[in-house]
Design an enzyme around this catalytic site. Sequence first.
Site, PDB file in Angstrom:
ATOM      1  N   GLU A   1       0.862  -1.178   0.000  1.00  0.00           N
ATOM      2  CA  GLU A   1       0.000   0.000   0.000  1.00  0.00           C
ATOM      3  C   GLU A   1       0.900   1.229   0.000  1.00  0.00           C
ATOM      4  O   GLU A   1       1.960   1.195   0.638  1.00  0.00           O
ATOM      5  CB  GLU A   1      -0.882   0.002   1.259  1.00  0.00           C
TER       6      GLU A   1
ATOM      7  N   HIS B   1      -8.367  -0.440   2.091  1.00  0.00           N
ATOM      8  CA  HIS B   1      -8.042  -0.379   3.533  1.00  0.00           C
ATOM      9  C   HIS B   1      -9.004   0.544   4.305  1.00  0.00           C
ATOM     10  O   HIS B   1      -8.587   1.531   4.922  1.00  0.00           O
ATOM     11  CB  HIS B   1      -6.588   0.070   3.741  1.00  0.00           C
TER      12      HIS B   1
HETATM   13  P1  NAD Z   1      -6.443  -8.929  18.492  1.00  0.00           P
HETATM   14  O1  NAD Z   1      -5.103  -8.715  19.095  1.00  0.00           O
HETATM   15  O2  NAD Z   1      -7.640  -8.746  19.365  1.00  0.00           O
HETATM   16  O3  NAD Z   1      -6.533 -10.401  17.864  1.00  0.00           O
HETATM   17  C1  NAD Z   1      -5.525 -10.974  17.100  1.00  0.00           C
HETATM   18  C2  NAD Z   1      -5.502 -12.463  17.420  1.00  0.00           C
HETATM   19  O4  NAD Z   1      -4.609 -13.107  16.519  1.00  0.00           O
HETATM   20  C3  NAD Z   1      -5.008 -12.773  18.851  1.00  0.00           C
HETATM   21  O5  NAD Z   1      -5.999 -13.521  19.557  1.00  0.00           O
HETATM   22  C4  NAD Z   1      -3.747 -13.592  18.612  1.00  0.00           C
HETATM   23  O6  NAD Z   1      -3.592 -14.624  19.593  1.00  0.00           O
HETATM   24  C5  NAD Z   1      -4.006 -14.170  17.254  1.00  0.00           C
HETATM   25  N1  NAD Z   1      -2.814 -14.634  16.551  1.00  0.00           N
HETATM   26  C6  NAD Z   1      -1.544 -14.170  16.636  1.00  0.00           C
HETATM   27  N2  NAD Z   1      -0.743 -14.871  15.797  1.00  0.00           N
HETATM   28  C7  NAD Z   1      -1.540 -15.772  15.167  1.00  0.00           C
HETATM   29  C8  NAD Z   1      -1.308 -16.780  14.191  1.00  0.00           C
HETATM   30  N3  NAD Z   1      -0.099 -16.975  13.670  1.00  0.00           N
HETATM   31  N4  NAD Z   1      -2.359 -17.523  13.768  1.00  0.00           N
HETATM   32  C9  NAD Z   1      -3.589 -17.335  14.270  1.00  0.00           C
HETATM   33  N5  NAD Z   1      -3.871 -16.405  15.211  1.00  0.00           N
HETATM   34  C10 NAD Z   1      -2.859 -15.630  15.640  1.00  0.00           C
HETATM   35  O7  NAD Z   1      -6.514  -7.980  17.221  1.00  0.00           O
HETATM   36  P2  NAD Z   1      -7.827  -7.472  16.449  1.00  0.00           P
HETATM   37  O8  NAD Z   1      -8.271  -6.199  17.069  1.00  0.00           O
HETATM   38  O9  NAD Z   1      -8.778  -8.598  16.324  1.00  0.00           O
HETATM   39  O10 NAD Z   1      -7.178  -7.108  15.036  1.00  0.00           O
HETATM   40  C11 NAD Z   1      -6.808  -8.134  14.122  1.00  0.00           C
HETATM   41  C12 NAD Z   1      -6.140  -7.555  12.890  1.00  0.00           C
HETATM   42  O11 NAD Z   1      -7.003  -6.665  12.211  1.00  0.00           O
HETATM   43  C13 NAD Z   1      -4.860  -6.748  13.156  1.00  0.00           C
HETATM   44  O12 NAD Z   1      -3.876  -7.145  12.215  1.00  0.00           O
HETATM   45  C14 NAD Z   1      -5.225  -5.351  12.822  1.00  0.00           C
HETATM   46  O13 NAD Z   1      -4.123  -4.634  12.350  1.00  0.00           O
HETATM   47  C15 NAD Z   1      -6.246  -5.563  11.738  1.00  0.00           C
HETATM   48  N6  NAD Z   1      -7.120  -4.400  11.549  1.00  0.00           N
HETATM   49  C16 NAD Z   1      -7.397  -4.015  10.281  1.00  0.00           C
HETATM   50  C17 NAD Z   1      -8.213  -2.905  10.063  1.00  0.00           C
HETATM   51  C18 NAD Z   1      -8.556  -2.466   8.669  1.00  0.00           C
HETATM   52  O14 NAD Z   1      -8.755  -1.278   8.450  1.00  0.00           O
HETATM   53  N7  NAD Z   1      -8.660  -3.373   7.730  1.00  0.00           N
HETATM   54  C19 NAD Z   1      -8.717  -2.154  11.145  1.00  0.00           C
HETATM   55  C20 NAD Z   1      -8.430  -2.602  12.437  1.00  0.00           C
HETATM   56  C21 NAD Z   1      -7.620  -3.728  12.629  1.00  0.00           C
END
Ligand code: NAD
Length: 316
Positions: free
Chosen positions: A272, A290
Amino acid sequence: MKKILANDGIDEMGKSILEKAGFTVITEKVAQENLVNRINEEKYIGLTVRSATKVRRDIIDNCPGLKLIGRGGVGMDNIDVEYAREKGIIVANTPAASSVSVAELVMAHLFSMVRFLYDSNRKMPLEGDTNFAELKKKFAEGSEVSGKTIGIIGFGRIGQTVAKYALGLGMNVKAYDPFVKSASIKITFFNNQSIDLQIETVSLEDLLKESDFITLHVPGGEIITKKEFALMKPGAGIINTARGGAINENDLIEALNSKKVAYAALDVFENEPMPKKELLTHPRISLTPHIGAATNEAQERIGIELAEKIIEALKQ
Ligand code: NAD
């Protein structure tokens, strides 16, 4: 005077909470290369960013007056968090504020995929009046999501919110997360009645083999490559709203072209703001730039949560 530079903007509500607490909030966008000078000249004690502004060692080392870095949103890969904390700078983010918005976007992409809306919306303006019958045939054979299995990789805040919506639609939920064994999912109805459903996580292999749709909610890493695509059901659909690169993009294109994967949906991309053209022009990918957290509600919650954290952190 306590001055905060909100370099990637901040919601009005968050700004006004900060102003009421005695902060001056400047929302002017300062170019990355001018940030160090501007922060020092203007004596900013706080810098808030979303994903655009990078807060690397150059800023941390050269802005001795900076006390706080705030990230409106979840991912902090644009900030050298550990280094900043070692130097005594407070780093705060707003992890919970955008879960509903991202999870709703996942469901939007899911419905877009199963009824080919992404392609229908491209074709109807061009051929809807001359080729209606052909298009009707082309976009027939959609599928329902009810009764299908959704595999959720990463069962944190967003993953569990997706589970809630999927369960509400009558879907079977499989989740994989190396750090979460089980989770109680509360499904809340409009009248505040609710039910709780317990979901035990499964192995990644079981999830890949048994899911009709797969959605990623991990903090980072490359989770889906050729090897994982090979394990999936033929005709599966895959959605990535987590981080660009969580699905290997070349392997995805190959899986789509071989029809192993029927369709995909992407909100995030490896490079991006210039995603690969092959992804952008692929006929079987539902695309968004995004915008997972980009709703009015999420931005307001992010602004409020960030403002409250700044006030708490810098209250003396
Ligand atoms: P979170 O920390 O609550 O959950 C992430 C989960 O992933 C955790 O439970 C962790 O144990 C698990 N995890 C870590 N490594 C892993 C692996 N290898 N395999 C499987 N699970 C694994 O985070 P969240 O608030 O649920 O956010 C998740 C993702 O969404 C983040 O990457 C965040 O950057 C992304 N996000 C994207 C946007 C967007 O605009 N598209 C907006 C907000 C968040």
